[in-house]
Design a protein around this motif. Structure first.
Motif, PDB file in Angstrom:
ATOM      1  N   ARG A   1       0.811  -1.222   0.000  1.00 13.09           N
ATOM      2  CA  ARG A   1       0.000   0.000   0.000  1.00 13.09           C
ATOM      3  C   ARG A   1       0.846   1.275   0.000  1.00 13.09           C
TER       4      ARG A   1
ATOM      5  N   ASN B   1      -4.520   2.017  -3.497  1.00 12.21           N
ATOM      6  CA  ASN B   1      -5.793   1.469  -3.959  1.00 12.21           C
ATOM      7  C   ASN B   1      -5.851  -0.057  -3.860  1.00 12.21           C
TER       8      ASN B   1
ATOM      9  N   LYS C   1      -8.659  -1.763  -6.377  1.00  8.82           N
ATOM     10  CA  LYS C   1      -9.531  -0.924  -7.203  1.00  8.82           C
ATOM     11  C   LYS C   1      -8.652  -0.308  -8.288  1.00  8.82           C
TER      12      LYS C   1
ATOM     13  N   THR D   1      -7.238   1.647 -11.325  1.00  9.25           N
ATOM     14  CA  THR D   1      -7.584   2.945 -11.910  1.00  9.25           C
ATOM     15  C   THR D   1      -6.845   3.227 -13.209  1.00  9.25           C
TER      16      THR D   1
ATOM     17  N   GLU E   1     -12.272  -5.363  -7.079  1.00 15.62           N
ATOM     18  CA  GLU E   1     -12.901  -5.184  -5.767  1.00 15.62           C
ATOM     19  C   GLU E   1     -14.185  -5.983  -5.602  1.00 15.62           C
TER      20      GLU E   1
END
Length: 458
Positions: free
Chosen positions: A312, A317, A338, A340, A367
């Motif tokens: 992280r 994310n 998640k 992006t 997710e």
């Protein structure tokens, strides 16, 4: 849970502790019971053959038991571990005469197999092994301590063989040998579940796992100084084996059935010279299934927290991760994120593979996937992964010392699957849903309808 007995009492009162038959043989027979019930019941063997001291095993047989010991929900477990890692609570030193682990002190005529029912686990093991002992080692350079779980083969009445993988205790031993000095160690057997979990943390060198255990408990862990060295140990442990690792001395160790469910070979490894043994008035000897679910929980859950934090730092994310049971809580990782940006999951894979040499397979999912459900993970791979586009392979990387598939010098390949949705083709991945009304209540089964069924097919 400040000691093993409190936890055993809880397991017993919730029908998760099975008290076995008496006089089971510590050679193979005890292990056969452990294997039969592993992951379902903790086991208490009141009178193993030839001993008055009982054996216990399987105290953390399920992931949710670890969360229960921490008094948190499973979903909050990794967060709680990280909080403890960053906010350790200094231990509390108690007087030797007040420590339960020092109720009985044996400094002469030590014969470990006459004292304790050390289990022989597998048919080709080199002999009895201590598998649930916490090895507390002292850094001679800094005066700090480390706690880890190491396999310990009984070589002689007062000598144990020890396997040290290249982590903190190994580094302590290397420094001690460079100074031609013995490395002080004390091994505790029968510790509380939170101290055992803390021993498996990926923590900075010289950060005491016993202080992390105190943070998980929410209060200082009571410790006591060993009689024959300067190592501090949990005061409420069942048994303590004090000694040192002599510089330059090696003995033939193994084979042993390790956590990957295969035997290791034999090699010349350091030994522990025992100088003193202490224990409670009526001690409990603890063992485990070396490749069972308790080992997976112990090895997996604390590492997950540290690995999640490391990943992280670069990818906030990333939502969650698991060291999977099928990967033995060491080798395989499932990551939920998640996504992006295009290609981002591949970067996450590379980061994860670099976090620990044990990790050899990483799958990254979106997710909407439950990473505790292997079927959902496989579904994501089946419908969102194409090897030509989504496969990451690294050859010739350092792997686990205990991976039997690795080549010489434990070199092997690592692989990653990007099983996330294609951001540029999302319309192709509209997941099927049945439009059930909100708060819809399905009617109870009406058994009177059975007659209509029978009439119809008659």
């Amino acid at each position: 849970m400040n000691n093993l007995r409190n936890w055993l009492d809880r397991l017993y009162n919730t029908n998760r502790l099975l008290v076995s038959k008496t006089h089971l043989n510590p050679k193979f027979e005890v292990m056969s019971w452990i294997e039969h019930y592993e992951g379902e019941k903790a086991l208490f063997f009141p009178e193993p053959q030839g001993y008055e001291i009982p054996i216990v095993a399987g105290i953390l047989g399920q992931r949710r038991w670890a969360a229960e010991a921490m008094k948190v929900n499973e979903s909050e477990m990794l967060k709680s571990i990280l909080k403890a890692l960053h906010n350790p609570i200094p231990w509390h030193v108690v007087a030797q005469e007040k420590a339960p682990v020092h109720e009985v002190v044996l400094g002469k005529n030590i014969d470990i197999l006459k004292l304790f029912p050390v289990v022989t686990h597998h048919e080709k093991d080199a002999g009895p092994y201590i598998t649930s002992g916490l090895v507390h080692g002292l850094n001679l350079e800094t005066g700090k301590q480390n706690t880890s779980i190491n396999r310990l083969q009984v070589h002689a009445p007062d000598k144990l063989g020890i396997l040290m993988l290249p982590r903190d205790l190994y580094a302590y031993h290397q420094y001690a040998e460079s100074q031609d000095a013995p490395l002080p160690v004390t091994i505790t057997i029968g510790d509380d579940p939170l101290t055992k979990l803390s021993s498996q943390m990926i923590a900075p060198r010289d950060q005491s796992e016993l202080e992390i255990a105190g943070a998980l408990m929410g209060q200082p862990l009571p410790v006591v100084k060993s009689y024959t060295n300067d190592v501090h140990i949990p005061a409420e442990a069942e048994i303590a084996i004090e000694g040192y690792i002599p510089p330059g001395l090696r003995a033939l160790e193994g084979p042993f059935g390790e956590f990957p469910k295969y035997y290791t070979g034999s090699s010349m490894l350091p030994i522990v010279q025992i100088t003193c043994i202490t224990h409670r008035q009526k001690p409990i000897f603890e063992t485990n299934h070396p490749s069972g679910l308790e080992n997976i929980v112990l090895g997996g859950v604390p590492r997950e927290a540290s690995l999640l934090e490391r990943i992280r730092l670069n990818f906030p994310n990333v939502l969650d991760l698991r060291l999977t049971p099928g990967g033995l809580g060491r080798y395989h990782m499932a990551i939920k994120m998640k996504k992006t940006q295009m290609g981002e999951a591949k970067n996450v894979i590379c980061c994860a593979l670099g976090c620990h040499y044990d990790i050899k397979f990483v799958v990254v999912v979106d997710e909407d996937i439950d990473i505790d459900d292997s079927n959902q993970i496989e579904w994501a791979v089946a419908t969102r992964f194409q090897a030509e586009r989504d496969l990451v392979v690294v050859h010739g990387a350092l792997g686990s010392k205990l991976d039997p598939s690795a080549k010489k010098h434990t070199l092997g390949s690592k692989v990653g699957f990007d099983a996330t949705l294609y951001l540029d083709e999302k319309d192709k991945f509209y997941v099927t849903r049945v439009p059930t009304p909100q708060n819809y209540l399905f009617p109870k089964v009406d058994n009177t309808m059975d007659e209509k069924f029978k009439d119809y097919i008659a």
